[in-house]
Enzyme design. Structure first.
Site, PDB file in Angstrom:
ATOM      1  N   ASN A  12       0.869  -1.183   0.000  1.00  0.00           N
ATOM      2  CA  ASN A  12       0.000   0.000   0.000  1.00  0.00           C
ATOM      3  C   ASN A  12       0.903   1.230   0.000  1.00  0.00           C
ATOM      4  OD1 ASN A  12      -1.830   2.022   0.549  1.00  0.00           O
ATOM      5  ND2 ASN A  12      -2.280   1.352   2.640  1.00  0.00           N
ATOM      6  N   LYS A  14       0.125   4.234  -0.252  1.00  0.00           N
ATOM      7  CA  LYS A  14      -0.524   5.415   0.343  1.00  0.00           C
ATOM      8  C   LYS A  14      -0.309   6.622  -0.567  1.00  0.00           C
ATOM      9  CE  LYS A  14      -0.114   3.251   4.799  1.00  0.00           C
ATOM     10  NZ  LYS A  14      -0.038   3.380   6.239  1.00  0.00           N
ATOM     11  N   HIS A  96      -9.490   1.235   5.007  1.00  0.00           N
ATOM     12  CA  HIS A  96      -8.215   1.486   5.698  1.00  0.00           C
ATOM     13  C   HIS A  96      -8.450   2.469   6.856  1.00  0.00           C
ATOM     14  CE1 HIS A  96      -4.148   2.700   6.576  1.00  0.00           C
ATOM     15  NE2 HIS A  96      -3.756   1.603   5.968  1.00  0.00           N
ATOM     16  N   GLU A  98      -6.796   4.862   7.895  1.00  0.00           N
ATOM     17  CA  GLU A  98      -6.540   6.275   7.602  1.00  0.00           C
ATOM     18  C   GLU A  98      -7.761   6.916   6.950  1.00  0.00           C
ATOM     19  OE1 GLU A  98      -2.836   5.656   5.537  1.00  0.00           O
ATOM     20  OE2 GLU A  98      -1.874   5.148   7.443  1.00  0.00           O
ATOM     21  N   GLU A 167      -5.282  -4.675  10.859  1.00  0.00           N
ATOM     22  CA  GLU A 167      -4.288  -3.619  11.020  1.00  0.00           C
ATOM     23  C   GLU A 167      -4.587  -2.824  12.289  1.00  0.00           C
ATOM     24  OE1 GLU A 167      -2.283  -2.618   7.023  1.00  0.00           O
ATOM     25  OE2 GLU A 167      -3.940  -1.249   7.344  1.00  0.00           O
ATOM     26  N   GLY A 173       2.504   2.592  10.724  1.00  0.00           N
ATOM     27  CA  GLY A 173       3.462   3.671  10.512  1.00  0.00           C
ATOM     28  C   GLY A 173       4.156   4.143  11.773  1.00  0.00           C
ATOM     29  N   SER A 213       3.461  -1.734  10.433  1.00  0.00           N
ATOM     30  CA  SER A 213       4.905  -1.703  10.686  1.00  0.00           C
ATOM     31  C   SER A 213       5.604  -3.033  10.397  1.00  0.00           C
ATOM     32  CB  SER A 213       5.201  -1.224  12.117  1.00  0.00           C
ATOM     33  OG  SER A 213       4.782   0.124  12.276  1.00  0.00           O
ATOM     34  N   GLY A 234       2.847  -1.035   4.309  1.00  0.00           N
ATOM     35  CA  GLY A 234       2.880   0.384   3.955  1.00  0.00           C
ATOM     36  C   GLY A 234       4.298   0.833   3.679  1.00  0.00           C
TER      37      GLY A 234
HETATM   38  P1  PGA Z   1       2.837   0.524   7.649  1.00  0.00           P
HETATM   39  O1  PGA Z   1       1.369   0.668   7.003  1.00  0.00           O
HETATM   40  O2  PGA Z   1       3.402  -0.772   7.118  1.00  0.00           O
HETATM   41  O3  PGA Z   1       3.594   1.731   7.153  1.00  0.00           O
HETATM   42  O4  PGA Z   1       2.672   0.501   9.125  1.00  0.00           O
HETATM   43  C1  PGA Z   1       0.533  -0.439   6.848  1.00  0.00           C
HETATM   44  C2  PGA Z   1      -0.788   0.004   6.277  1.00  0.00           C
HETATM   45  O5  PGA Z   1      -1.291   1.039   6.704  1.00  0.00           O
HETATM   46  O6  PGA Z   1      -1.360  -0.664   5.398  1.00  0.00           O
END
Ligand code: PGA
Length: 262
Positions: A12, A14, A96, A98, A167, A173, A213, A234
């Site tokens: 992803n 983003k 997601h 976010e 998640e 992140g 992460s 991500g």
């Molecule tokens: P991250 O994001 O690996 O940067 O923690 C994962 C995601 O939000 O899909």
């Protein structure tokens, strides 16, 4: 009955990369080894989809969007319809955290999921609790609520085109991850819940991913659980070498011939 679940490693991106950077990243990812028995998908921003489609054509790498709207067409300025993705994109991510944090509701996520399926796409639906919810010991309740809104009422045939990504919001992140045990426990609970909401057979074949992460270093441990069928990646998906190492880790913990009792 034994069900073989193929692990999926989905990147992803983003809201990252310019067009030239995205092309370079996709090209670099096509060059990393992809062992048999692992599906790889790239989820770049909408404006990259066409160019990345050209880069990954014929490689077996799947292409997906990070979101879609729930209507097929109309006066919805700025939205992207699942029909616009259908036929050349393979999948779409919905729900997601976010996007949920910007106000998207369980009901809207469910509408997007159904619209994606109706357009013939595979859909990854993301679920997960916030830190406050985990501290209040409500993680499972929250995930169950999100799942129930998303998949209740689907039949087994539709569910075969759905993957669920667990998640935990506090792990996205942040560099903080769930423990491998927590990831396995929640992914197992998701499978059980989907079994109750749809059917045990459908749940046995469901891809359940962990995200939050995941790095080249921790992927082997985080993706090792018997109910963890790959990852939604991500930050680490923006570096081809790290993404490649995660793909390799997914293949190593789930050799192509492994089957799982249902
Ligand atoms: P991250 O994001 O690996 O940067 O923690 C994962 C995601 O939000 O899909």
């Amino acid at each position: 009955m034994a069900t073989a679940r193929i692990p999926l490693v989905a990147g992803n991106w983003k809201m990252n990369t310019t067009i030239p950077e995205g092309v370079a990243l996709a090209q670099a990812i096509t060059a990393v080894p992809r062992p048999d028995g692992v599906e790889v998908a790239l989820l770049p921003p909408f404006v990259h989809l066409w160019t990345v489609a050209e880069v990954v054509a014929g490689t077996g790498i799947a292409l997906g969007a990070q979101d879609c709207f729930w209507e097929d067409r109309g006066a919805f300025t700025g939205e992207i319809s699942p029909l616009m993705l259908a036929g050349w994109c393979d999948l779409v991510l919905v729900g997601h955290s976010e996007r949920r944090a910007m106000g998207e509701t369980d009901e809207q996520v469910a509408r997007k999921l159904r619209a994606g399926l109706a357009a013939g796409l595979r859909v990854i639906v993301a679920v997960g609790e916030t830190l406050a919810e985990r501290r209040a010991e409500r993680a499972l309740d929250v995930v169950r609520r999100q799942l129930s809104a998303a998949v209740a009422g689907l039949d087994g045939g539709a569910l075969a085109r759905v993957a669920v990504a667990y998640e935990p919001v506090w792990a996205i992140g942040t560099g903080v991850t769930a423990t491998p045990d927590d990831a396995q426990t929640m992914c197992g609970a998701i499978r059980t819940e989907v079994g109750a909401l749809v059917s045990a057979d459908a749940a046995a074949g469901l891809q359940v991913l962990y995200g939050g992460s995941v790095t080249a270093e921790n992927a082997g441990a985080l993706l090792a659980g018997g109910d963890v069928d790959g990852g939604l990646i991500g930050g680490a998906s923006l570096q081809a070498a790290a993404f490649g190492a995660i793909i390799a880790a997914a293949a190593q913990v789930r050799p192509a011939s492994t089957t799982h009792p249902s």
